[in-house]
Design a protein around this motif. Sequence first.
Motif, short mmCIF file in Angstrom:
data_model
loop_
_atom_site.label_atom_id
_atom_site.label_comp_id
_atom_site.label_asym_id
_atom_site.label_seq_id
_atom_site.Cartn_x
_atom_site.Cartn_y
_atom_site.Cartn_z
N PRO A 285 0.79 -1.23 0.00
CA PRO A 285 0.00 0.00 0.00
C PRO A 285 0.82 1.28 0.00
O PRO A 285 0.36 2.30 -0.47
CB PRO A 285 -0.83 -0.12 1.28
CG PRO A 285 -0.87 -1.57 1.59
CD PRO A 285 0.42 -2.14 1.06
N ALA A 286 2.05 1.24 0.49
CA ALA A 286 2.84 2.47 0.56
C ALA A 286 3.74 2.67 -0.66
O ALA A 286 4.44 3.65 -0.74
CB ALA A 286 3.70 2.44 1.82
N SER A 287 3.74 1.73 -1.58
CA SER A 287 4.63 1.86 -2.73
C SER A 287 3.85 2.20 -3.99
O SER A 287 2.67 1.96 -4.08
CB SER A 287 5.41 0.56 -2.94
OG SER A 287 4.54 -0.46 -3.36
N ALA A 288 4.56 2.77 -4.94
CA ALA A 288 3.95 3.10 -6.23
C ALA A 288 4.42 2.07 -7.24
O ALA A 288 5.61 1.81 -7.36
CB ALA A 288 4.36 4.50 -6.67
N ASP B 152 0.27 5.78 -7.83
CA ASP B 152 0.69 6.15 -6.49
C ASP B 152 -0.51 6.01 -5.57
O ASP B 152 -1.41 6.85 -5.58
CB ASP B 152 1.21 7.58 -6.47
CG ASP B 152 1.75 7.99 -5.11
OD1 ASP B 152 1.42 7.33 -4.09
OD2 ASP B 152 2.50 8.97 -5.05
N PRO B 153 -0.57 4.93 -4.75
CA PRO B 153 -1.73 4.71 -3.88
C PRO B 153 -1.86 5.76 -2.78
O PRO B 153 -2.95 5.96 -2.26
CB PRO B 153 -1.49 3.32 -3.31
CG PRO B 153 -0.02 3.12 -3.39
CD PRO B 153 0.43 3.88 -4.61
N ASN B 154 -0.78 6.42 -2.43
CA ASN B 154 -0.85 7.46 -1.40
C ASN B 154 -1.58 8.71 -1.89
O ASN B 154 -2.10 9.48 -1.09
CB ASN B 154 0.55 7.83 -0.93
CG ASN B 154 1.23 6.66 -0.25
OD1 ASN B 154 0.64 5.96 0.55
ND2 ASN B 154 2.48 6.42 -0.61
N LYS B 155 -1.60 8.92 -3.20
CA LYS B 155 -2.28 10.07 -3.79
C LYS B 155 -3.49 9.67 -4.62
O LYS B 155 -4.16 10.53 -5.18
CB LYS B 155 -1.32 10.85 -4.69
CG LYS B 155 -0.16 11.46 -3.95
CD LYS B 155 0.74 12.22 -4.91
CE LYS B 155 1.91 12.84 -4.20
NZ LYS B 155 2.80 13.53 -5.14
N ASP B 156 -3.77 8.35 -4.72
CA ASP B 156 -4.85 7.85 -5.60
C ASP B 156 -4.70 8.44 -7.00
O ASP B 156 -5.64 8.97 -7.57
CB ASP B 156 -6.23 8.17 -5.03
CG ASP B 156 -6.51 7.42 -3.74
OD1 ASP B 156 -5.97 6.32 -3.56
OD2 ASP B 156 -7.28 7.93 -2.91
N TYR C 1 -6.33 11.46 -11.36
CA TYR C 1 -6.71 10.98 -10.04
C TYR C 1 -7.93 10.08 -10.14
O TYR C 1 -8.83 10.33 -10.93
CB TYR C 1 -7.03 12.17 -9.12
CG TYR C 1 -5.81 12.97 -8.78
CD1 TYR C 1 -5.07 12.67 -7.64
CD2 TYR C 1 -5.38 14.02 -9.60
CE1 TYR C 1 -3.92 13.39 -7.33
CE2 TYR C 1 -4.24 14.74 -9.28
CZ TYR C 1 -3.53 14.42 -8.16
OH TYR C 1 -2.39 15.12 -7.85
N ASN D 64 -12.30 9.32 -5.01
CA ASN D 64 -12.04 9.00 -3.60
C ASN D 64 -12.95 7.91 -3.05
O ASN D 64 -12.71 7.42 -1.97
CB ASN D 64 -12.18 10.26 -2.74
CG ASN D 64 -11.01 11.19 -2.92
OD1 ASN D 64 -9.94 10.78 -3.34
ND2 ASN D 64 -11.22 12.45 -2.64
N GLN E 202 -11.68 3.29 -1.48
CA GLN E 202 -10.74 3.40 -0.38
C GLN E 202 -10.02 2.10 -0.06
O GLN E 202 -8.90 2.13 0.41
CB GLN E 202 -11.47 3.90 0.87
CG GLN E 202 -12.02 5.30 0.70
CD GLN E 202 -10.92 6.31 0.41
OE1 GLN E 202 -9.86 6.28 1.01
NE2 GLN E 202 -11.18 7.20 -0.53
#
Length: 105
Positions: free
Chosen positions: A16-19, A32-36, A76, A79, A82
């Motif tokens: 989840p923290a990696s692109a 980039d999952p941190n920025k969707d 993007y 949202n 999730q």
Amino acid sequence: MGSALAVALAGGVASPASAGTSVIKGAYGYFDPNKDMFGLGDTERDGHGVFLEWHIGSYWDSFKNEKGNGTWVDEYIPNSFQDGYIEWRVCVISVRCSGWTKERI
């Protein structure tokens, strides 16, 4: 694009923290999952635009970059997604597509 990008992920599952990235001749994409957010670049002077298609469950979407070699487009995702998995691939229009990349969001 440098040689490091040529050996970037062509598929698989990212944490989840990696692109995750996908590279094929003529196109480069990442999620980039941190920025969707997706990024999509056209990497060849071949007269073909590139596109990225993705889906989460039964929801499918795509976007294009038809601005030419050396250009970049960011997109993007809504949202409302999730949790779960997203699958995506990059394509050179009318030429080729990468394999599907699956990542947890």
